[in-house]
Design an enzyme around this catalytic site. Structure first.
Site, mmCIF file in Angstrom:
data_model
loop_
_atom_site.group_PDB
_atom_site.id
_atom_site.type_symbol
_atom_site.label_atom_id
_atom_site.label_comp_id
_atom_site.label_asym_id
_atom_site.label_seq_id
_atom_site.Cartn_x
_atom_site.Cartn_y
_atom_site.Cartn_z
ATOM 1 N NE ARG A 82 -1.474 1.708 3.746
ATOM 2 C CZ ARG A 82 -1.901 1.661 5.103
ATOM 3 N NH1 ARG A 82 -2.432 0.478 5.435
ATOM 4 N NH2 ARG A 82 -1.099 2.414 5.360
ATOM 5 C CG HIS B 57 -5.805 2.386 6.465
ATOM 6 N ND1 HIS B 57 -6.858 1.031 6.417
ATOM 7 C CD2 HIS B 57 -7.160 2.656 7.797
ATOM 8 C CE1 HIS B 57 -7.503 0.898 6.499
ATOM 9 N NE2 HIS B 57 -8.286 1.763 7.478
ATOM 10 C CE1 TYR C 45 1.161 2.517 9.000
ATOM 11 C CE2 TYR C 45 -0.357 4.244 9.872
ATOM 12 C CZ TYR C 45 -0.449 3.216 8.932
ATOM 13 O OH TYR C 45 -0.832 3.139 7.785
HETATM 14 C C1 TPP Z 1 -15.281 -6.239 11.137
HETATM 15 C C2 TPP Z 1 -13.906 -5.176 10.849
HETATM 16 N N1 TPP Z 1 -13.282 -4.947 12.187
HETATM 17 C C3 TPP Z 1 -12.373 -3.829 12.243
HETATM 18 C C4 TPP Z 1 -12.262 -2.860 10.845
HETATM 19 C C5 TPP Z 1 -12.092 -1.654 11.560
HETATM 20 N N2 TPP Z 1 -11.232 -1.870 9.942
HETATM 21 C C6 TPP Z 1 -11.265 -0.742 8.728
HETATM 22 S S1 TPP Z 1 -10.192 -1.114 7.747
HETATM 23 C C7 TPP Z 1 -9.524 -1.573 8.411
HETATM 24 C C8 TPP Z 1 -8.000 -3.151 8.247
HETATM 25 C C9 TPP Z 1 -8.142 -3.693 6.729
HETATM 26 O O1 TPP Z 1 -7.141 -4.489 6.258
HETATM 27 P P1 TPP Z 1 -6.717 -5.022 5.998
HETATM 28 O O2 TPP Z 1 -7.998 -6.507 5.757
HETATM 29 O O3 TPP Z 1 -5.422 -5.738 5.686
HETATM 30 O O4 TPP Z 1 -6.983 -4.919 4.325
HETATM 31 P P2 TPP Z 1 -6.735 -3.553 3.343
HETATM 32 O O5 TPP Z 1 -7.062 -1.748 4.374
HETATM 33 O O6 TPP Z 1 -4.654 -3.430 4.198
HETATM 34 O O7 TPP Z 1 -7.046 -3.147 2.429
HETATM 35 C C10 TPP Z 1 -9.834 -1.939 10.046
HETATM 36 C C11 TPP Z 1 -9.240 -2.935 11.266
HETATM 37 C C12 TPP Z 1 -14.293 -3.037 9.966
HETATM 38 N N3 TPP Z 1 -14.151 -2.128 9.326
HETATM 39 N N4 TPP Z 1 -14.615 -4.398 9.989
#
Ligand code: TPP
Length: 315
Positions: A235, A239, A247
């Site tokens: 990425r 985020h 971080y």
């Molecule tokens: C069930 C749930 N837990 C926590 C969150 C908060 N949250 C939003 S995005 C994220 C990180 C997701 O990481 P990843 O699956 O690696 O996807 P990326 O953002 O790297 O594309 C989190 C923890 C959420 N939206 N849904």
């Protein structure tokens, strides 16, 4: 068009789209959140090159690249980002819930991991109806720690469903490095727990992704069941738009930026005599014109009427 130029053009289109979305968001024109997929374009393009229009796709909060590669109409997509009545969800979904059933895009989802069991659901319907469709669920490394991942893939494995579980390991789950959120070396190793093939692929190499996806699609269409693919990517931005990324390890980031999938294919095409500055300029002009046209369409579209607020709600 030559297949590699076609891959290049599609990745460039996603990159230009994301850059435009960022600039609109920074000007305050787009409501809600934006999660950029810059750096991950090769995964979207490689996977979707193996799919047909009828196939289904579930994506995540970081899904613009996936839906563009699957063939979603850009005007309806930008209108959705603007929350306009002409948006694909009539302005009610925004970036994180974008969908377009006409091209098999069954929805982005803000709930991490939630698309995985849904993909098993549509794949079960395809198996029962024998409609020949394959379902792909995109998700991140963080999602591979959810219960939905384990339950959804296990069912697909047990029932031999035509599904591709596509993990984009972009090295972060929000601000947590993959090194700190799981102990397995490779997410593709988790396939062993379900008794299905697990493939690890260089997610910065569009052709490698396309090949892995094509093999898995053949397997699925032949009734041989699901595959878990882990595409190793990065990425490039935070985020979400506005994340200060405090971080991040800057050396790690710099190393991955050198592997930029678009720069890699550009070099490859230039060496093969298939790309020069003029063609590059023309492609960018053509893509930017499409994006500007979509933005004009969205800006000039009406807001949803307040009377529609309770429409399309199922209880
Ligand atoms: C069930 C749930 N837990 C926590 C969150 C908060 N949250 C939003 S995005 C994220 C990180 C997701 O990481 P990843 O699956 O690696 O996807 P990326 O953002 O790297 O594309 C989190 C923890 C959420 N939206 N849904």
């Amino acid at each position: 068009m030559n297949e590699q130029i076609c891959f290049y053009r599609q990745m460039l289109r996603i990159r230009q789209f994301e850059q435009k979305a960022i600039s609109l968001f920074e000007k305050g024109e787009l409501p809600g959140f934006l999660h950029s997929c810059i750096g991950q374009e090769a995964v979207a393009v490689g996977v979707c090159s193996a799919l047909e229009k009828k196939d289904y796709l579930f994506t995540t909060h970081r899904g613009h690249g996936h839906v563009l590669a699957k063939g979603m109409d850009m005007k309806r997509m930008v209108s959705e980002l603007y929350a306009k009545s002409t948006g694909s969800n009539r302005g009610k979904g925004g970036s994180m819930h974008i969908m377009d059933v006409s091209v098999g895009v069954l929805g982005a989802n803000g709930v991490v991991g939630a698309g995985i069991p849904m993909a098993s659901g549509t794949a079960l319907s395809s198996k029962m109806k024998k409609d020949g469709r394959v379902t792909v669920a995109f998700f991140g490394d963080g999602a591979s720690n959810t219960g939905a991942f384990h339950e959804g893939i296990n069912l697909a494995a047990v029932w031999g469903l035509p599904t591709i579980f596509l993990c984009e390991n972009n090295k972060f789950s929000e601000s947590t490095s993959v090194k700190n959120h799981q102990r397995v070396e490779r997410i593709s190793e988790r396939a062993k727990a379900f008794g299905i093939p697990g493939i690890h692929v260089d997610g910065m190499d569009v052709e490698a992704v396309a090949k892995a996806a094509a093999n898995s699609v053949v397997r699925a269409r032949n009734g041989e069941g699901p595959t878990l693919i882990e595409a190793d990517t990065y990425r490039f931005l935070g985020h979400y738009l506005g994340d200060q990324v405090e971080y991040r390890n800057e050396d790690e980031h710099a190393e991955w930026v050198l592997k930029d999938p678009i720069v890699q294919i550009e070099k490859h095409l230039e060496q093969a005599g298939l790309l020069n500055e003029e063609l590059k300029k023309n492609l960018i002009q053509e893509i930017d014109a499409e994006i500007d046209n979509a933005v004009d369409y969205a800006v000039n579209s009406a807001d949803p009427h307040p009377n529609e607020a309770m429409d399309h709600i199922f209880v």
